[in-house]
Design an enzyme around this catalytic site. Structure first.
Site, short mmCIF file in Angstrom:
data_model
loop_
_atom_site.label_atom_id
_atom_site.label_comp_id
_atom_site.label_asym_id
_atom_site.label_seq_id
_atom_site.Cartn_x
_atom_site.Cartn_y
_atom_site.Cartn_z
N THR B 221 -4.04 -42.22 -21.15
CA THR B 221 -5.43 -42.67 -21.03
C THR B 221 -5.98 -42.08 -19.72
O THR B 221 -5.25 -41.47 -18.97
CB THR B 221 -5.51 -44.19 -20.95
OG1 THR B 221 -4.63 -44.62 -19.91
CG2 THR B 221 -5.07 -44.82 -22.26
N HIS B 222 -7.24 -42.29 -19.47
CA HIS B 222 -7.82 -41.71 -18.27
C HIS B 222 -8.15 -42.80 -17.27
O HIS B 222 -9.19 -43.43 -17.34
CB HIS B 222 -9.07 -40.92 -18.63
CG HIS B 222 -8.79 -39.78 -19.54
ND1 HIS B 222 -7.86 -38.80 -19.25
CD2 HIS B 222 -9.31 -39.44 -20.74
CE1 HIS B 222 -7.83 -37.92 -20.22
NE2 HIS B 222 -8.67 -38.28 -21.15
N PRO B 223 -7.23 -43.06 -16.32
CA PRO B 223 -7.48 -44.12 -15.34
C PRO B 223 -8.64 -43.73 -14.42
O PRO B 223 -8.92 -42.54 -14.27
CB PRO B 223 -6.17 -44.19 -14.56
CG PRO B 223 -5.54 -42.86 -14.74
CD PRO B 223 -6.00 -42.33 -16.05
N GLN B 228 -9.35 -36.71 -15.41
CA GLN B 228 -10.49 -36.64 -16.33
C GLN B 228 -11.66 -37.50 -15.84
O GLN B 228 -12.82 -37.16 -16.03
CB GLN B 228 -10.05 -37.08 -17.73
CG GLN B 228 -11.14 -37.03 -18.79
CD GLN B 228 -11.61 -35.61 -19.07
OE1 GLN B 228 -10.88 -34.66 -18.85
NE2 GLN B 228 -12.83 -35.46 -19.57
#
Lengths: 404, 392
Positions: B221-223, B228
């Protein structure tokens, strides 16, 4: 059988990934790599255990405080025994610490000295360090993976592409310089950068005399492929990668799909028209692929000579890392880590027929080999204990608090 | 040639026969060619298919081109003579092709004991799938790469970048140089193999580390605040990667540049998801108000990292690429002056250089074969029967 770099010694002053990954590859190739780590630990050791293991295996580790004169002296004595020095400190840092090129050359005149940078040591941004995304952004790969041209935001790759693009070229630079030294006796300094190495990812791009670049294959907005025939298709139970590249592949594909009529369809008559009518062709093929299992499509396409593979989720690499064949071939490796038990990672990235080598030493604990290396340098036990008590060196003790 | 520096050639005297098409072979060899190695591209009559791709003008520059038909017995003899003059052979054919020609490593090793024979198959020799088709995306599919990068919807995403070939493109010259350095010690050449599968594995260094205690991954995921999540749209539809850590102590915060409330990373992590989303929204709105070029200037001045996310051809204008002499003009014999990427590694004593454009097909056939002792009458005859191609 030793690796191809048997007998080469490397001193690694780097931290995080873009530095240490290069020396890890040198260790994989059989070099004797000593990681010189600050007594407070490599910046990645505490927080990113996987990444740390992914660029530190195969090394021995000595933890030294370079800011104390005795610590610096140890580092320089180590350099005097080495062929190569490698690190990724920002511009000027190594000179300030006393382990710059000139310092190292003073104790080892033919040393091969490599500094990895974000941007390089010259130019308006040379004073800045930086992280992987900077390089990915500037090279253009984030733009293309969006794809931004289709209206999407840019997309970053999860590989540390930019770090790898500094580490691997730095190894090449050192090996070219080693070859030169063998012929001439001359050492030298050299550098690589995340920024420059990443540019190789888009080196296929050039600008012609009219100021334009040749067209490149573009990703569709759904991020499924570069054309209707080089693309992922969803099937009734998963995804299939199709790679129908040649004219023969195309005709055979139409046969497998039961759509011989498409061969004679003027919209799809040539490679160019199939590209121009990419969306139409995709819309025709999508529902057909939904009609069977991915593996059935692969079997039918295999039989017809059309390249394809099932696109599998390997669960963070687990199925690859536990592939018996890759293990037997040494392309996957396993060894024991004192805190983490068995470790599985990629093994040999290059296969050598006569000097195979094998990565087998776990990423070192902080200062794991401090005593051993100091003894090799001729320090006696009393001095080693004295340095330890004064915080000049450290090694793992009761209650070792690091996760790796 | 503009951008070319004085040639001191660390690899001077090293001869490489490059039979490879694709990316990893030609681009891998390029990095040796531009540090002094003499590279001879050995192509079939009509040229390698990859010549038709625009990329070939970059990937196949700085070498000579010789056309020999290896399917012809006389052509093979000529090629074996060339092998006798060479240190390295590089091929990227599908598994078994060189063996069919009688030119596998085993066929050559006794006769040329010092030869480094580098093969670049898609799949590693010895795997159950070594004979399967080897296109780049098929390697991604089998090794799970479509699932390793998170796109904007659930499910696999196709990778625009040929990441397996990119990994291999670095490993090929490293493998060759490692084998050459071993040869200095042992006096012997050997076979070196870099498969595209190994190329892709080189990129898994941070993401595939399995242990008895579990896997330690970079999240899929994109923390917030990393990777990202630090991509923003600026004014005029321009994108920025504001990856702020630049290894120096900043003189100013990102928030002050953007004109928003300063929130530390620790404070961000303590926020509720709703608070974080609200702050993120403020930040996104702020980026949209700013001109990208001005922002980047301010970031760099403050000691913060940021880069424009650009289409690849735009990077030639980057001041760092220009400052290091890495933007070069290459005079292509077919289309004239082209702007290309130049040096990417920098050796102080033996700097590399671009030594020439992609050669015209067979441009050096006569020159190279003459140097092996063949006279023009013989070469004319060989050309007439189609064994070789090229101008006098």
């Amino acid at each position: 059988m030793p690796g191809p770099l048997e007998g080469v010694r490397v001193i690694d002053f780097g931290q995080f990934l873009a530095g240490p990954f290069g020396p890890m590859l040198l260790a994989d190739l059989g070099a004797d790599v000593i990681k010189v780590e600050p007594t407070r630990g490599d910046g990645m050791r505490a927080h990113v255990v996987g990444s740390f293991m992914g660029c530190q295996r195969g090394k021995r580790d000595i933890a030294i405080d370079l800011k104390q004169p005795e610590g610096l002296e140890i580092a320089r004595k180590l350099v005097a025994t080495a062929d190569m020095v490698h690190h990724n400190m920002t511009k000027g840092t190594a000179d300030r610490l006393g382990v710059g090129y000139e310092h190292c050359r003073a104790v080892k005149p033919d040393i091969l000295y490599c500094n990895n940078f974000m941007y390089g040591p010259i130019g308006p941004l040379s004073h800045l360090g930086g992280l992987d995304p900077i390089a990915q952004a500037a090279s253009g790969i984030e733009w293309e993976q969006g794809p931004v041209a289709a209206g999407n935001p840019p997309l970053w790759y999860r590989y540390g592409h930019g770090d790898v693009a500094a580490a691997m070229p730095s190894v090449l630079a050192l090996l070219i310089a080693l070859y030169h030294r063998q012929r001439t006796g001359e050492g030298q300094s050299m550098w690589a950068s995340l920024f420059h190495g990443s540019m190789l990812y888009t080196a296929d791009v050039w600008i012609g005399p009219d100021g334009t670049s040749p067209e490149r294959p573009t990703l569709d907005a759904q991020q499924l492929g570069l054309s209707a025939l080089y693309r992922l298709y969803e099937t009734s139970d998963g995804w299939l990668q199709l790679a129908a590249i040649t004219e023969d592949h195309w005709r055979a594909l139409c046969g497998v799909l039961g759509r011989h009529d498409l061969v004679d369809d003027p919209r799809f008559a040539t490679c160019e028209s199939r590209l121009a009518n990419r969306e139409e062709l995709t819309k025709i093929l999508e529902p057909i692929f939904m009609g069977d299992l991915a593996v059935n499509w692969r079997r039918a396409l295999d039989a017809a000579g059309v390249p394809s593979e099932v696109s599998v989720d390997t669960w963070d690499g687990e199925t690859v890392l536990f592939d018996d064949e890759l293990m037997r071939l040494g392309i996957v490796t396993e060894y024991e880590h004192p805190l983490l038990g068995r470790v599985r990672q990629f093994g040999n990235l290059i296969t050598f027929s006569d000097t195979p080598g094998k990565p087998q030493r776990a990423a070192p604990m902080l200062g794991q080999h401090t005593k051993e290396i100091l003894a090799e340098l001729g320090y006696d036990e009393a001095t080693i204990e004295d340095y330890h008590s004064r915080g000049i060196v450290t090694w793992p003790s009761e209650g070792y608090a690091w996760p790796v | 040639m503009e951008g070319a520096r004085e040639m001191s050639g660390a690899l001077e005297g090293l001869r490489i026969l490059d039979l490879s098409d694709g990316i990893a072979g030609p681009l891998g060899v390029l990095q040796l060619a531009e540090h002094g190695a003499e590279v001879i591209k050995v192509e079939p009559p009509g040229g390698l298919p990859g010549r038709n791709r625009p990329a070939s003008r970059v990937y196949n520059r700085s070498r000579r081109s010789v056309v020999i038909d290896l399917k012809d017995a006389r052509g093979r003899e000529l090629f074996l003579e060339l092998c006798g003059s060479a240190d390295v052979l590089v091929e990227a054919f599908s598994s078994g092709t060189m063996a069919e020609l009688g030119l596998a490593y085993e066929d050559l090793a006794d006769r040329f004991p010092r030869l480094i024979y580098c093969s670049i198959p898609a799949w590693p020799t010895g795997t159950r799938y070594q004979q399967r088709p080897g296109y780049e995306a098929l390697v991604h599919a089998r090794t799970g790469q479509h699932w390793e990068n998170t796109g904007f919807r659930a499910g696999p995403i196709f990778l625009h970048s040929p990441v397996a070939s990119f990994g291999a493109m670095f490993l090929v010259p490293i493998g060759i140089m490692a084998a050459l350095n071993a040869r200095e010690r042992t006096g012997k050449g050997q076979r070196v193999e870099v498969s595209l599968l190994q190329g892709v594995l080189s990129l898994t260094t941070q993401i595939w580390n399995w242990t008895d205690r579990g896997q330690f991954l970079l999240p899929k995921t994109h923390p917030p605040s990393v990777h990202q999540a630090t991509i923003y749209e600026c004014a005029n539809g321009e994108w920025i990667h504001a990856s702020t850590n630049a290894g120096v102590t900043p003189s100013r915060s990102e928030a002050s540049i953007l004109g928003i409330e300063d929130v530390s990373f620790a404070e961000l992590m303590e926020m509720t998801p709703e608070q974080r989303a609200a702050y993120e929204e403020t930040k996104r709105a702020a980026f949209l108000r700013h001109d990208r070029a001005t922002l980047i200037e301010q970031y760099h001045e403050a000691g913060l990292g940021a880069e424009a996310i650009v289409a690849p051809h735009e990077h030639f204008a980057h001041p760092q690429l220009v400052a290091t002499g890495s933007v070069v003009t290459v005079e292509d014999p077919q289309i004239g002056p082209t702007t290309q990427l130049g040096q990417t590694i920098f050796l102080e004593r033996t700097p590399g250089t671009v030594t020439g454009p992609q050669p015209l097909l067979g441009a050096h056939t006569f020159e190279v074969l003459r140097a092996l002792g063949h006279d023009d009458a013989e070469l004319d005859a060989l050309r007439a029967r189609g064994t070789i191609e090229g101008p006098d």
